[in-house]
Design a protein around this motif. Structure first.
Motif, PDB file in Angstrom:
ATOM      1  N   GLU A  37      14.540  -4.440  20.838  1.00  0.00           N
ATOM      2  CA  GLU A  37      14.658  -4.211  22.120  1.00  0.00           C
ATOM      3  C   GLU A  37      12.939  -3.848  22.142  1.00  0.00           C
ATOM      4  O   GLU A  37      12.432  -2.453  22.156  1.00  0.00           O
ATOM      5  N   PRO A  38      12.074  -3.989  22.864  1.00  0.00           N
ATOM      6  CA  PRO A  38      10.953  -3.739  22.439  1.00  0.00           C
ATOM      7  C   PRO A  38      10.443  -3.541  23.921  1.00  0.00           C
ATOM      8  O   PRO A  38       9.131  -2.404  24.099  1.00  0.00           O
ATOM      9  N   ASP A  39      11.491  -2.764  25.446  1.00  0.00           N
ATOM     10  CA  ASP A  39      11.429  -2.025  26.190  1.00  0.00           C
ATOM     11  C   ASP A  39      12.058  -1.073  26.057  1.00  0.00           C
ATOM     12  O   ASP A  39      12.873  -0.768  26.070  1.00  0.00           O
ATOM     13  N   GLU A  40      11.500   0.497  25.046  1.00  0.00           N
ATOM     14  CA  GLU A  40      12.723   1.503  25.223  1.00  0.00           C
ATOM     15  C   GLU A  40      13.145   2.125  26.087  1.00  0.00           C
ATOM     16  O   GLU A  40      14.299   2.298  26.223  1.00  0.00           O
ATOM     17  N   THR A  41      12.964   1.635  27.573  1.00  0.00           N
ATOM     18  CA  THR A  41      12.984   2.155  28.548  1.00  0.00           C
ATOM     19  C   THR A  41      14.556   1.959  29.050  1.00  0.00           C
ATOM     20  O   THR A  41      15.569   2.320  29.599  1.00  0.00           O
ATOM     21  N   ARG A  42      14.883   0.732  27.891  1.00  0.00           N
ATOM     22  CA  ARG A  42      16.232  -0.079  28.298  1.00  0.00           C
ATOM     23  C   ARG A  42      17.616   0.646  27.538  1.00  0.00           C
ATOM     24  O   ARG A  42      17.896   0.315  27.579  1.00  0.00           O
ATOM     25  N   LEU A  43      16.949   1.784  27.245  1.00  0.00           N
ATOM     26  CA  LEU A  43      17.795   2.207  26.112  1.00  0.00           C
ATOM     27  C   LEU A  43      18.352   3.133  26.363  1.00  0.00           C
ATOM     28  O   LEU A  43      19.357   3.691  25.584  1.00  0.00           O
ATOM     29  N   LEU A  44      18.142   3.495  27.192  1.00  0.00           N
ATOM     30  CA  LEU A  44      18.321   4.481  27.849  1.00  0.00           C
ATOM     31  C   LEU A  44      19.557   5.437  28.473  1.00  0.00           C
ATOM     32  O   LEU A  44      19.738   4.129  29.131  1.00  0.00           O
ATOM     33  N   GLY A  45      20.380   6.213  27.836  1.00  0.00           N
ATOM     34  CA  GLY A  45      21.772   6.071  28.026  1.00  0.00           C
ATOM     35  C   GLY A  45      22.396   5.723  27.818  1.00  0.00           C
ATOM     36  O   GLY A  45      24.122   5.426  28.335  1.00  0.00           O
ATOM     37  N   THR A  46      22.147   4.191  26.713  1.00  0.00           N
ATOM     38  CA  THR A  46      23.375   3.357  26.408  1.00  0.00           C
ATOM     39  C   THR A  46      24.154   4.182  25.306  1.00  0.00           C
ATOM     40  O   THR A  46      22.947   4.035  23.786  1.00  0.00           O
ATOM     41  N   PRO A  47      25.447   3.725  25.447  1.00  0.00           N
ATOM     42  CA  PRO A  47      26.113   4.217  24.340  1.00  0.00           C
ATOM     43  C   PRO A  47      25.715   3.468  22.563  1.00  0.00           C
ATOM     44  O   PRO A  47      26.047   1.995  23.558  1.00  0.00           O
ATOM     45  N   ARG A  48      26.199   3.866  21.712  1.00  0.00           N
ATOM     46  CA  ARG A  48      25.853   2.859  20.683  1.00  0.00           C
ATOM     47  C   ARG A  48      26.617   2.952  19.728  1.00  0.00           C
ATOM     48  O   ARG A  48      27.328   3.841  19.482  1.00  0.00           O
ATOM     49  N   PRO A  49      27.427   1.535  19.633  1.00  0.00           N
ATOM     50  CA  PRO A  49      28.178   1.606  17.855  1.00  0.00           C
ATOM     51  C   PRO A  49      28.299   2.727  17.218  1.00  0.00           C
ATOM     52  O   PRO A  49      26.727   2.655  16.982  1.00  0.00           O
ATOM     53  N   ARG A  50      29.127   3.013  16.113  1.00  0.00           N
ATOM     54  CA  ARG A  50      28.400   4.036  14.825  1.00  0.00           C
ATOM     55  C   ARG A  50      27.563   2.598  13.403  1.00  0.00           C
ATOM     56  O   ARG A  50      28.182   1.258  13.749  1.00  0.00           O
ATOM     57  N   GLY A  51      27.256   2.994  13.266  1.00  0.00           N
ATOM     58  CA  GLY A  51      26.086   1.998  12.227  1.00  0.00           C
ATOM     59  C   GLY A  51      25.150   1.026  12.159  1.00  0.00           C
ATOM     60  O   GLY A  51      25.279   0.340  11.463  1.00  0.00           O
ATOM     61  N   ASP A  52      25.049   0.860  13.986  1.00  0.00           N
ATOM     62  CA  ASP A  52      24.546   0.043  13.965  1.00  0.00           C
ATOM     63  C   ASP A  52      22.618   0.505  14.227  1.00  0.00           C
ATOM     64  O   ASP A  52      22.270   2.074  14.057  1.00  0.00           O
ATOM     65  N   ARG A  53      21.488  -0.231  13.863  1.00  0.00           N
ATOM     66  CA  ARG A  53      20.034   0.376  13.674  1.00  0.00           C
ATOM     67  C   ARG A  53      19.464  -0.839  15.092  1.00  0.00           C
ATOM     68  O   ARG A  53      19.539  -1.637  15.615  1.00  0.00           O
ATOM     69  N   PHE A  54      18.318   0.596  15.867  1.00  0.00           N
ATOM     70  CA  PHE A  54      18.003  -0.443  16.826  1.00  0.00           C
ATOM     71  C   PHE A  54      16.191  -0.230  16.869  1.00  0.00           C
ATOM     72  O   PHE A  54      15.617   1.162  16.319  1.00  0.00           O
ATOM     73  N   VAL A  55      15.485  -1.360  16.490  1.00  0.00           N
ATOM     74  CA  VAL A  55      14.461  -0.988  16.049  1.00  0.00           C
ATOM     75  C   VAL A  55      13.318  -2.157  18.034  1.00  0.00           C
ATOM     76  O   VAL A  55      14.523  -2.701  18.467  1.00  0.00           O
ATOM     77  N   HIS A  56      12.324  -1.565  18.089  1.00  0.00           N
ATOM     78  CA  HIS A  56      11.263  -1.680  18.515  1.00  0.00           C
ATOM     79  C   HIS A  56      11.050  -3.192  18.544  1.00  0.00           C
ATOM     80  O   HIS A  56       9.955  -3.882  20.042  1.00  0.00           O
ATOM     81  N   ASP A  57      10.635  -3.743  17.830  1.00  0.00           N
ATOM     82  CA  ASP A  57       9.896  -5.048  17.272  1.00  0.00           C
ATOM     83  C   ASP A  57      10.985  -6.028  16.099  1.00  0.00           C
ATOM     84  O   ASP A  57      11.181  -5.925  15.929  1.00  0.00           O
ATOM     85  N   LEU A  58      10.396  -7.258  16.188  1.00  0.00           N
ATOM     86  CA  LEU A  58      11.493  -8.150  15.764  1.00  0.00           C
ATOM     87  C   LEU A  58      11.050  -7.752  13.771  1.00  0.00           C
ATOM     88  O   LEU A  58      11.585  -7.767  13.361  1.00  0.00           O
TER      89      LEU A  58
END
Length: 161
Positions: A37-58
């Motif tokens: 997700e290039p726009d980190e503001t879109r991730l605010l408050g979103t619950p995340r499953p265990r074990g996944d990774r999140f990055v801001h660029d491909l």
């Protein structure tokens, strides 16, 4: 399993209800997932499953020939650049959500970036099996079922005619 016994990696691009549903389902289906997700503001408050990774660029997702890339939003300004990077990385599968009856905006975006038509044709649209999915959860199930069929060497039901 993917290459050399490694689990298939699924890179889900763009935070969306479909992305959230895919990320909830993938741990049980044998995919390692990364959300880009290039726009980190879109991730605010979103619950995340265990074990996944999140990055801001491909680039940070470490794409390779064992990676499937699925874009869950076809209207984002970043679509062309993200797809161009995914195509250059020689990922195994690249798909973008969208209506199969209209040319997707990704085609013009990729052409404007100088991507040749044979490379643009590698981008699957629509993604998933044709089950007439309507909700985010149904689209996630259809998408993952298509990727599982492909992983298992099966044709699935991709005919949208």
């Amino acid at each position: 399993m993917g290459d050399a016994g490694r689990p298939r990696r699924l890179v889900v691009v763009f935070e969306s209800p479909v992305a959230e549903a895919i990320l909830r389902l993938t741990p049980e289906l044998g995919f390692q997932t990364v959300l880009v997700e290039p726009d980190e503001t879109r991730l605010l408050g979103t619950p995340r499953p265990r074990g996944d990774r999140f990055v801001h660029d491909l680039a940070a997702a470490n794409l390779d020939g064992n990676t499937d890339v699925v874009l869950t939003d076809h209207d984002r300004a970043e679509v062309g650049e993200v797809l161009k990077q995914a195509l250059a990385a020689e990922t195994r599968y690249i798909g973008i959500m969208g209506n199969p009856k209209k040319e997707g905006p990704h085609v013009a975006a990729l052409r404007s970036l100088g991507v040749p038509d044979d490379e643009i044709a590698r981008v699957h649209r629509p993604i998933g099996l044709n089950i007439r999915a309507q909700t985010a959860a149904e689209i996630a199930v259809a998408t993952l079922a298509g990727l599982i069929a492909d992983r298992n060497g099966r044709p699935g039901g991709f005919d949208f005619s």
